[in-house]
Design a protein around this motif. Structure first.
Motif, mmCIF file in Angstrom:
data_model
loop_
_atom_site.group_PDB
_atom_site.id
_atom_site.type_symbol
_atom_site.label_atom_id
_atom_site.label_comp_id
_atom_site.label_asym_id
_atom_site.label_seq_id
_atom_site.Cartn_x
_atom_site.Cartn_y
_atom_site.Cartn_z
ATOM 1 N N VAL A 1 28.334 45.094 13.472
ATOM 2 C CA VAL A 1 28.894 44.986 12.114
ATOM 3 C C VAL A 1 28.961 43.531 11.636
ATOM 4 O O VAL A 1 28.755 43.257 10.446
ATOM 5 C CB VAL A 1 30.282 45.655 12.007
ATOM 6 C CG1 VAL A 1 30.162 47.163 12.124
ATOM 7 C CG2 VAL A 1 31.257 45.095 13.036
ATOM 8 N N LYS A 2 29.220 42.628 12.560
ATOM 9 C CA LYS A 2 29.310 41.221 12.170
ATOM 10 C C LYS A 2 27.937 40.707 11.714
ATOM 11 O O LYS A 2 27.821 40.005 10.706
ATOM 12 C CB LYS A 2 29.808 40.398 13.379
ATOM 13 C CG LYS A 2 30.440 39.090 13.009
ATOM 14 C CD LYS A 2 31.063 38.458 14.260
ATOM 15 C CE LYS A 2 31.295 36.982 14.008
ATOM 16 N NZ LYS A 2 31.662 36.286 15.245
ATOM 17 N N ALA B 1 35.673 57.712 20.984
ATOM 18 C CA ALA B 1 35.126 56.417 20.531
ATOM 19 C C ALA B 1 35.973 55.858 19.387
ATOM 20 O O ALA B 1 36.217 54.646 19.302
ATOM 21 C CB ALA B 1 33.668 56.595 20.086
ATOM 22 N N PHE B 2 36.422 56.746 18.518
ATOM 23 C CA PHE B 2 37.283 56.352 17.396
ATOM 24 C C PHE B 2 38.611 55.808 17.927
ATOM 25 O O PHE B 2 39.072 54.728 17.525
ATOM 26 C CB PHE B 2 37.485 57.576 16.492
ATOM 27 C CG PHE B 2 38.307 57.325 15.264
ATOM 28 C CD1 PHE B 2 38.288 56.097 14.595
ATOM 29 C CD2 PHE B 2 39.116 58.341 14.742
ATOM 30 C CE1 PHE B 2 39.045 55.890 13.439
ATOM 31 C CE2 PHE B 2 39.879 58.142 13.596
ATOM 32 C CZ PHE B 2 39.843 56.911 12.955
ATOM 33 N N ALA B 3 39.212 56.535 18.887
ATOM 34 C CA ALA B 3 40.484 56.090 19.480
ATOM 35 C C ALA B 3 40.298 54.760 20.212
ATOM 36 O O ALA B 3 41.123 53.836 20.089
ATOM 37 C CB ALA B 3 41.008 57.165 20.434
ATOM 38 N N ASP B 4 39.213 54.663 20.953
ATOM 39 C CA ASP B 4 38.938 53.419 21.695
ATOM 40 C C ASP B 4 38.790 52.236 20.737
ATOM 41 O O ASP B 4 39.255 51.127 21.021
ATOM 42 C CB ASP B 4 37.651 53.549 22.532
ATOM 43 C CG ASP B 4 37.847 54.489 23.723
ATOM 44 O OD1 ASP B 4 39.005 54.850 24.005
ATOM 45 O OD2 ASP B 4 36.828 54.869 24.334
ATOM 46 N N ALA B 5 38.108 52.473 19.605
ATOM 47 C CA ALA B 5 37.913 51.382 18.633
ATOM 48 C C ALA B 5 39.258 50.913 18.104
ATOM 49 O O ALA B 5 39.490 49.717 17.919
ATOM 50 C CB ALA B 5 37.008 51.860 17.489
ATOM 51 N N LYS B 6 40.137 51.892 17.851
ATOM 52 C CA LYS B 6 41.463 51.531 17.333
ATOM 53 C C LYS B 6 42.280 50.761 18.367
ATOM 54 O O LYS B 6 43.051 49.876 18.021
ATOM 55 C CB LYS B 6 42.216 52.812 16.917
ATOM 56 C CG LYS B 6 41.717 53.348 15.581
ATOM 57 C CD LYS B 6 42.651 54.407 15.010
ATOM 58 C CE LYS B 6 42.420 55.744 15.684
ATOM 59 N NZ LYS B 6 43.056 56.868 14.953
ATOM 60 N N ASN B 7 42.093 51.138 19.643
ATOM 61 C CA ASN B 7 42.890 50.510 20.710
ATOM 62 C C ASN B 7 42.257 49.252 21.282
ATOM 63 O O ASN B 7 42.835 48.625 22.164
ATOM 64 C CB ASN B 7 43.127 51.515 21.840
ATOM 65 C CG ASN B 7 43.930 52.703 21.341
ATOM 66 O OD1 ASN B 7 44.765 52.537 20.451
ATOM 67 N ND2 ASN B 7 43.685 53.890 21.887
ATOM 68 N N ALA B 8 41.091 48.918 20.808
ATOM 69 C CA ALA B 8 40.353 47.784 21.413
ATOM 70 C C ALA B 8 41.085 46.468 21.161
ATOM 71 O O ALA B 8 41.747 46.306 20.145
ATOM 72 C CB ALA B 8 38.940 47.714 20.834
ATOM 73 N N GLU C 1 36.375 42.302 11.729
ATOM 74 C CA GLU C 1 35.372 42.936 12.588
ATOM 75 C C GLU C 1 35.923 44.196 13.261
ATOM 76 O O GLU C 1 35.268 45.237 13.316
ATOM 77 C CB GLU C 1 34.873 41.925 13.634
ATOM 78 C CG GLU C 1 33.726 42.471 14.448
ATOM 79 C CD GLU C 1 33.205 41.461 15.467
ATOM 80 O OE1 GLU C 1 33.627 40.295 15.432
ATOM 81 O OE2 GLU C 1 32.362 41.854 16.290
ATOM 82 N N LYS C 2 37.154 44.090 13.733
ATOM 83 C CA LYS C 2 37.733 45.254 14.419
ATOM 84 C C LYS C 2 37.894 46.427 13.437
ATOM 85 O O LYS C 2 37.566 47.585 13.755
ATOM 86 C CB LYS C 2 39.089 44.894 15.028
ATOM 87 C CG LYS C 2 39.659 46.093 15.757
ATOM 88 C CD LYS C 2 41.050 45.928 16.288
ATOM 89 C CE LYS C 2 41.579 47.315 16.696
ATOM 90 N NZ LYS C 2 42.920 47.259 17.220
ATOM 91 N N GLU C 3 38.367 46.118 12.250
ATOM 92 C CA GLU C 3 38.553 47.192 11.257
ATOM 93 C C GLU C 3 37.222 47.852 10.903
ATOM 94 O O GLU C 3 37.153 49.074 10.702
ATOM 95 C CB GLU C 3 39.217 46.616 10.000
ATOM 96 C CG GLU C 3 40.687 46.278 10.199
ATOM 97 C CD GLU C 3 41.276 45.416 9.081
ATOM 98 O OE1 GLU C 3 42.480 45.534 8.838
ATOM 99 O OE2 GLU C 3 40.526 44.626 8.458
ATOM 100 N N LEU D 1 26.229 50.384 9.273
ATOM 101 C CA LEU D 1 25.846 49.838 7.959
ATOM 102 C C LEU D 1 26.803 50.354 6.882
ATOM 103 O O LEU D 1 27.290 49.569 6.055
ATOM 104 C CB LEU D 1 24.405 50.238 7.614
ATOM 105 C CG LEU D 1 23.966 49.881 6.194
ATOM 106 C CD1 LEU D 1 23.894 48.369 6.002
ATOM 107 C CD2 LEU D 1 22.613 50.511 5.859
ATOM 108 N N MET D 2 27.056 51.653 6.895
ATOM 109 C CA MET D 2 27.936 52.225 5.866
ATOM 110 C C MET D 2 29.333 51.619 5.955
ATOM 111 O O MET D 2 29.974 51.353 4.926
ATOM 112 C CB MET D 2 27.997 53.750 6.019
ATOM 113 C CG MET D 2 26.675 54.454 5.734
ATOM 114 S SD MET D 2 26.095 54.254 4.037
ATOM 115 C CE MET D 2 27.009 55.565 3.238
ATOM 116 N N ALA D 3 29.800 51.393 7.166
ATOM 117 C CA ALA D 3 31.129 50.787 7.338
ATOM 118 C C ALA D 3 31.171 49.396 6.709
ATOM 119 O O ALA D 3 32.100 49.058 5.970
ATOM 120 C CB ALA D 3 31.485 50.713 8.824
ATOM 121 N N VAL D 4 30.150 48.598 6.964
ATOM 122 C CA VAL D 4 30.134 47.235 6.402
ATOM 123 C C VAL D 4 30.031 47.292 4.877
ATOM 124 O O VAL D 4 30.765 46.598 4.167
ATOM 125 C CB VAL D 4 28.963 46.412 7.001
ATOM 126 C CG1 VAL D 4 28.852 45.057 6.304
ATOM 127 C CG2 VAL D 4 29.152 46.227 8.502
#
Lengths: 277, 324
Positions: free
Chosen positions: A212-213, A270-277, A3-5, A38-41
């Motif tokens: 995403v889940k 937002a990208f950095a935050d997602a990586k650091n979440a 999910e995080k990825e 959606l594209m990510a999933v």
């Protein structure tokens, strides 16, 4: 991907989608940004594809029937290695391989040409039929806009897919509630798109299109349903993650450079935050 | 190319639609990639047999031509050779955007079978009478447009279609009665016009196709009886036009008459005029429907009504010759 990825990938797709459109300065930001999850999933966890052989016959297909969402596809395909991402910064330049609406003759990864709304629903359905004839174990994913669903052709395609029992196609309706001239309920009120699709015999799920889940789970449910086509209504926010577009639900945007910089910085964060979440 | 002209104005004992239905049946037996889609009109051209023989490759799309054209394009994207049938009106203007964008623009060949062109729609009337169908397809880059006149010619064209992968194709043909123009063993390569009559002293050339070939042959006889020699060309391929043959005829005969079962503003006459204006400006007269809508009635009545008769052609020849 976990999910995080997937969340990280979605944030990356949003950032890159903004960069692609920023390269030209204007474009269809709203309907591109809301599809990043959606594209990510699809490309992170679901689809079979080979960037070195985009027309691999056993691949899964993606048809963006809402062809103006091209930039989100160009960003995703670039991240997946279909071509160097920077190539997509030629968006809408003369002789580019990256036109505003997706074109199978120009862009590696684009399976069918779209732009005139409603048509991708039918061509995706035809591709599903062709794959079924050949006994392939693959799927066609078709993304339809809620405004696009004004087109009767969308419903003709659902009718055909139901009648021919095409269980190898999943239609997504990007239910962001807005189209060019305003809110879909004010332009031509659909009532419930999910109930309508159900009426056409499809197996319908309605989920948060930014979860995403939930998207992954709904696709797995669709795969498990045999003998009927699936429709997943994605409740989304038009322009999601684009600071200048999201509050206004814009169909197309031409912000000032400082607004672009603000949006790009927010997407980077937002990208950095997602990586650091 | 070998052609054996009969041209006795006799009706073929076979129905025109069987040239398509039986030929496709045979082709689908040999080539597993051929698919067929129809819009609830299989019964009209005897193609239910395809569904019976090849249930996994012959499909009903119901009365939804726009979707059917899109499905055809999607099938083509998976490598299928797709034939798509409806009446001429519904396989052209009813699904034009889908054919144009989903198939042609996208580089996906779809073979459109358009039954009942022009006045052959007869008792279905003006609502079903395509007089602009070919015009729409002529406007599509790389499209192939044909208007066969005879059962064997139609079958021969049908057989060639899957080999065309450069664009969409459009074949207009009557469902029922068709005149036998050619004898056994004739060959009709798409893109080549067929000279049916010629002498060294032709006063004009009639360029025609479809149901107007027989009328043109009758006009040739009437003119011959008056001592006027004319050339007659069966131009069953409207696009790509056999420009070389058109220019040669214009240079050698100095006057052109086109005769077509279509609106003259945007059909065979227009593509010929376009070619001549560019290569060899020549007096030309246009026999065909003179920018009018269709209407209901027997085909014979309609041919009289719209001036699609041998007499109209002979008159046009004399006018064209007088303009030389």
């Amino acid at each position: 991907m976990n999910e995080k990825e997937l969340k990280v990938l979605a944030a990356n797709i949003r950032l890159e989608t903004l960069k692609v459109i920023h390269s030209r300065g204007f474009g269809h930001v709203g309907g591109s940004m809301d599809l990043a999850d959606l594209m990510a999933v699809l490309y992170g966890s679901v689809m079979k594809f080979d960037p070195k052989n985009p027309r691999w016959p056993d691949r899964d297909w993606l048809v963006l029937s809402k062809g103006h969402a091209g930039p989100v596809a160009y960003a995703t395909f670039g991240l997946m290695g279909f071509y160097p991402l920077e190539e997509a910064y030629t968006l809408n330049q003369p002789h580019t391989k990256f036109p505003s609406h997706t074109d199978r003759k120009l862009t590696p990864g684009v399976d069918l040409t779209t732009g005139s709304l409603g048509q991708g629903a039918s061509t995706a359905t035809g591709a599903a039929l062709g794959n079924k004839i050949d006994g392939r174990d693959n799927h066609v994913f078709c993304v339809i806009g809620d405004g696009e669903a004004d087109e009767g052709q969308v419903w003709e395609a659902f009718h055909f897919a139901y009648a021919h029992k095409l269980d190898n196609i999943v239609y997504f309706i990007d239910n962001n509630g807005y189209q060019l001239d305003g809110a879909t309920k004010d332009i031509l009120d659909h009532g419930s798109l999910a109930k309508k699709a159900e009426g056409f015999g499809l197996y319908v799920q309605e989920i948060d299109g930014h979860d995403v889940k939930a998207i992954y789970g709904a696709i797995q449910n669709a795969f498990a349903k045999k003998g009927v086509p699936s429709c997943i209504v994605l409740d989304t926010i038009k322009g999601k993650g684009a600071t200048f577009a999201e509050p206004k639900h814009e169909h197309s945007s031409q912000p000032k450079e400082e607004q672009w910089q603000e949006a790009l910085a927010a997407a980077e964060k937002a990208f950095a935050d997602a990586k650091n979440a | 190319m070998s052609v054996n002209l009969i041209g006795k104005h006799e009706k073929d004992s076979r129905a025109a639609r069987d040239a398509v239905a039986l030929t496709l049946d045979e082709m689908m037996g040999k080539d597993k990639d051929i698919c067929y889609l129809d819009c609830d009109l299989m019964g009209c051209i005897n193609t239910k047999r395809l569904q019976q023989h090849y249930p996994d490759r012959a499909f009903q799309a119901g009365i939804a031509e726009g979707n059917a054209a899109g499905v055809a394009a999607g099938l083509a994207a998976t490598g299928k050779k797709v034939f798509f049938h409806s009446f001429g009106t519904f396989s052209s203007r009813r699904c034009y955007d889908q054919i144009y964008m989903s198939a042609a623009y996208a580089g996906l060949p779809v073979h459109v079978l358009a039954s009942d062109p022009g006045v052959t729609a007869a008792f279905n009337g003006g609502t079903h009478m395509p007089l602009e169908d070919a015009a729409m397809y002529l406007s599509i880059p790389d499209a192939v447009v044909t208007d066969p006149c005879d059962y064997d010619q139609l079958a021969c064209v049908t057989r060639q279609l899957p080999n065309i992968t450069s664009g969409v194709t459009f074949t207009r043909f009557p469902r029922k009665d068709i005149i036998r123009v050619y004898g056994d063993g004739s060959e009709f390569p798409i893109g080549k016009g067929i000279v049916l009559h010629e002498t060294d002293n032709d006063a004009a050339t009639i360029i025609t196709s479809g149901i107007m070939v027989d009328e043109s042959l009758k006009a040739w006889e009437a003119l011959a009886a008056e001592g006027i020699a004319v050339r007659v060309i069966d131009m069953f391929t409207w696009k790509p036009l056999d420009a070389e043959l058109v220019v040669k005829a214009a240079k050698e005969t100095g006057a052109i008459v086109t005769a077509e079962n279509h609106n003259v503003t945007c059909g065979l006459g227009s593509v010929v005029a376009n070619c001549l204006a560019k290569n060899c400006p020549t007096p030309q007269e246009f026999v065909g429907v003179q920018d009018a809508f269709g209407q209901v009635g027997p085909q014979n009545f309609l041919m009289d009504e719209y001036g699609l008769r041998a007499a109209n052609i002979t008159e046009a020849v004399k006018k064209a010759v007088a303009r030389k």
